[in-house]
Design a protein around this motif. Structure first.
Motif, PDB file in Angstrom:
ATOM      1  N   LEU A  12       0.807  -1.306   0.149  1.00  0.00           N
ATOM      2  CA  LEU A  12       0.059  -0.191   0.032  1.00  0.00           C
ATOM      3  C   LEU A  12       0.910   1.139   0.100  1.00  0.00           C
ATOM      4  CD1 LEU A  12      -2.741  -0.814   2.679  1.00  0.00           C
ATOM      5  CD2 LEU A  12      -3.084  -0.897   0.159  1.00  0.00           C
ATOM      6  N   ARG A  61      -1.466   3.292   4.281  1.00  0.00           N
ATOM      7  CA  ARG A  61      -1.333   2.396   5.152  1.00  0.00           C
ATOM      8  C   ARG A  61      -1.044   2.721   6.371  1.00  0.00           C
ATOM      9  NH1 ARG A  61       3.518   0.328   2.738  1.00  0.00           N
ATOM     10  NH2 ARG A  61       4.773   2.070   3.506  1.00  0.00           N
ATOM     11  N   ALA A  93      -7.113   2.016   0.805  1.00  0.00           N
ATOM     12  CA  ALA A  93      -6.431   1.111   1.265  1.00  0.00           C
ATOM     13  C   ALA A  93      -7.347  -0.097   1.452  1.00  0.00           C
ATOM     14  CB  ALA A  93      -5.975   1.371   2.747  1.00  0.00           C
TER      15      ALA A  93
END
Length: 173
Positions: free
Chosen positions: A119, A124, A158
């Motif tokens: 990510l 993240r 995400a």
């Protein structure tokens, strides 16, 4: 003197025993948080040390609007985030509790680890803060200096990317 408000008051009076008790109470959970964010034992230790210094230095600023633990977590997250930004470090090992805490039970930890590491950093960070640490979008926005909308879009991105990566293991090869 283990009652937290009394402990804080004693720390404000520079009582070394009280400071040690407060340190002992929070060192493990805050180290764990710093490690989850940085993925490096030594960096997590540096973050912890800097966070405790800042916490004691700014203890008089604690107003009780949030719990003390939440207030201190914010300090730790900010320190960890600065280290990440400066060194671009992220975890090479995802703790097992992260797999179950985030609702990805049944997914191999190694697979989730690769997916999380793939990510973008912003996604993240927001994912870990909200899904693992339980922060709200408003709190994430304050800590990271972004808007709530940015926090929401980073979390959405995400989750979408994680879903896609976890459904297609070949993407992580």
């Amino acid at each position: 003197m283990d009652h937290l408000p009394d402990l804080i008051q004693a720390c404000l009076q520079h009582d070394r025993i009280a400071q040690r008790k407060l340190y002992d109470r929070y060192k493990k959970p805050m180290y764990s948080l710093a490690y989850r964010m940085t993925g490096d034992f030594d960096t997590a230790q540096d973050v912890l040390q800097e966070a405790f210094i800042d916490m004691f230095r700014h203890l008089s600023d604690f107003r009780g609007e949030a719990t003390f633990g939440r207030w201190f977590k914010t300090i730790v997250i900010r320190k960890a985030y600065r280290h990440i930004e400066n060194r671009k470090l992220w975890s090479t090992e995802i703790p097992e509790e992260l797999v179950s805490d985030t609702g990805y039970a049944g997914v191999e930890a190694a697979h989730l680890e690769k997916a999380l590491l793939s990510l973008p950093e912003g996604c993240r960070t927001v994912f870990l803060m909200i899904e693992v640490e339980g922060y709200s979008h408003r709190e994430v926005a304050e800590v990271l200096g972004v808007t709530e909308g940015t926090s929401k879009s980073q979390l959405h991105a995400a989750k979408q990317k994680l879903r896609k990566l976890l459904q297609s293991p070949a993407l992580l090869s």
